[in-house]
Write a protein that holds these residues in place. Structure first.
Motif, short mmCIF file in Angstrom:
data_model
loop_
_atom_site.label_atom_id
_atom_site.label_comp_id
_atom_site.label_asym_id
_atom_site.label_seq_id
_atom_site.Cartn_x
_atom_site.Cartn_y
_atom_site.Cartn_z
N HIS A 212 0.11 6.77 -2.65
CA HIS A 212 1.55 6.69 -2.46
C HIS A 212 2.12 5.59 -3.36
O HIS A 212 1.46 4.57 -3.60
N PRO A 213 3.34 5.77 -3.88
CA PRO A 213 3.92 4.73 -4.76
C PRO A 213 4.24 3.42 -4.04
O PRO A 213 4.37 2.39 -4.70
N LEU A 214 4.38 3.42 -2.72
CA LEU A 214 4.75 2.21 -2.00
C LEU A 214 3.67 1.69 -1.06
O LEU A 214 3.53 0.47 -0.90
N PHE A 215 2.89 2.59 -0.45
CA PHE A 215 1.99 2.18 0.61
C PHE A 215 0.53 2.26 0.19
O PHE A 215 0.11 3.24 -0.45
N ASP A 216 -0.24 1.24 0.57
CA ASP A 216 -1.69 1.31 0.49
C ASP A 216 -2.23 1.67 1.86
O ASP A 216 -1.60 1.37 2.89
N VAL A 217 -3.40 2.28 1.90
CA VAL A 217 -3.99 2.75 3.15
C VAL A 217 -5.19 1.89 3.51
O VAL A 217 -6.08 1.67 2.69
#
Length: 314
Positions: A212-217
């Motif tokens: 995702h461009p904003l979130f890391d998992v």
């Protein structure tokens, strides 16, 4: 087949390191993400950027791609497989097929393929059910929350006149709620057909969460980098931050520190049994330039507050 220049797609040089590649991906993915972009053909552009990132972030795939690029990347004619080409992806133990949403160029060189033994005698196949197949399925983080149905295309090896032919097949697959990266989903009977009316093989989908461009998992939790100005961190503020299902309000306490995590409960990913959280990680962002007035104010602040962050060095 049209050659894809993944460096041009991500707008990076061919010597770019992983940090530059990731930064470029996040910028372009945010620009073209279907849930946030108003530009035309955003989903196709997003998939193209995700495909480029899938190759360039992986050192093995990138080395193989660089070899392909030297072989014929500058040719204006159609691009064909180099003589003797053998991708490492083709040597894995799985019976694989195409990455569901990636291009023919990617699938021709980097997707795992079924290892069909064309010298196998037809009567040998009578002893077994149809061949099991496996393919990777790219899934957006948002899709893990909604149970969305996706169409997938893949090829099934089929025996005809003592020869093996690849037959294209299309299925609609519902993404299970809370599906995780690397999870395998079995679609019974959707693999290669069995001989003599015996059981068909199965199709296994390996879930690959698209970055995702904003979130890391992190597990079922999401990490969001939250840039703050020095005065927002010092004085505290209230602002809206993005989540996978819309924006939420977040209060920033006064005297917040860089690296501090603020928890937003229940805004992470889902698992089969629980709901993850979103953690906003504060990053103090200094303005890139100052004018005479702001420089004067910074100087006054430095005089008024004698705080020394390096006091414990002595």
């Amino acid at each position: 087949m049209k050659f894809k220049d993944y460096y041009k797609i991500l707008q990076v040089g061919e010597t770019a390191d992983l940090k530059e590649i990731k930064k470029a991906y996040r910028k372009l993915a945010l620009k073209f993400h279907p849930d946030t972009s108003s530009e035309a053909d955003t989903e196709d552009k997003f998939k193209e950027v995700a495909e480029a990132y899938e190759v360039l972030k992986d050192s093995t795939k990138r080395a193989e791609y660089d070899e392909l690029r030297r072989y014929g990347g500058s040719s204006s004619a159609g691009f064909d497989v180099p003589p003797g080409w053998q991708s490492s992806a083709r040597n894995n133990q799985y019976h694989g097929d195409e990455h569901g949403d990636f291009s023919d160029f990617f699938n021709s060189f980097f997707a795992g393929r079924a290892q069909n033994n064309q010298q196998q005698q037809h009567h040998d196949s009578d002893l077994f059910k149809g061949q099991d197949l496996e393919m990777e399925l790219p899934v957006f983080l948002e899709e893990t929350l909604s149970g969305k149905t996706k169409a997938i295309d893949y090829h099934v090896p089929t025996y005809a006149n003592n020869q093996v032919k690849q037959v294209k097949k299309t299925l609609k697959v519902k993404i299970p709620l809370g599906v995780a990266d690397g999870e395998r989903i079995r679609l019974k009977g959707q693999g290669a057909p069995g001989s003599e009316n015996k059981l068909n093989g199965d199709l296994y989908l390996v879930i690959r969460l698209v970055p995702h461009p904003l979130f890391d998992v992190q597990g079922i939790n999401l990490i969001l980098s939250l840039p703050l100005t020095p005065w927002e961190a010092a004085l505290g503020t209230k602002l809206e931050i993005p989540t996978l299902d819309g924006k939420v309000k977040l209060s920033i306490p006064a005297n917040s520190q860089s690296g501090q995590k603020l928890r937003v409960k229940g805004k992470g990913l889902k698992s089969k049994t629980s709901q993850g959280d979103l953690f906003a990680v504060i990053k103090i962002d200094i303005p890139p330039s100052t004018n005479s007035e702001t420089k004067r104010l910074w100087s006054e602040l430095a005089e008024a507050d004698k705080y020394n962050p390096r006091a414990d060095w002595s």
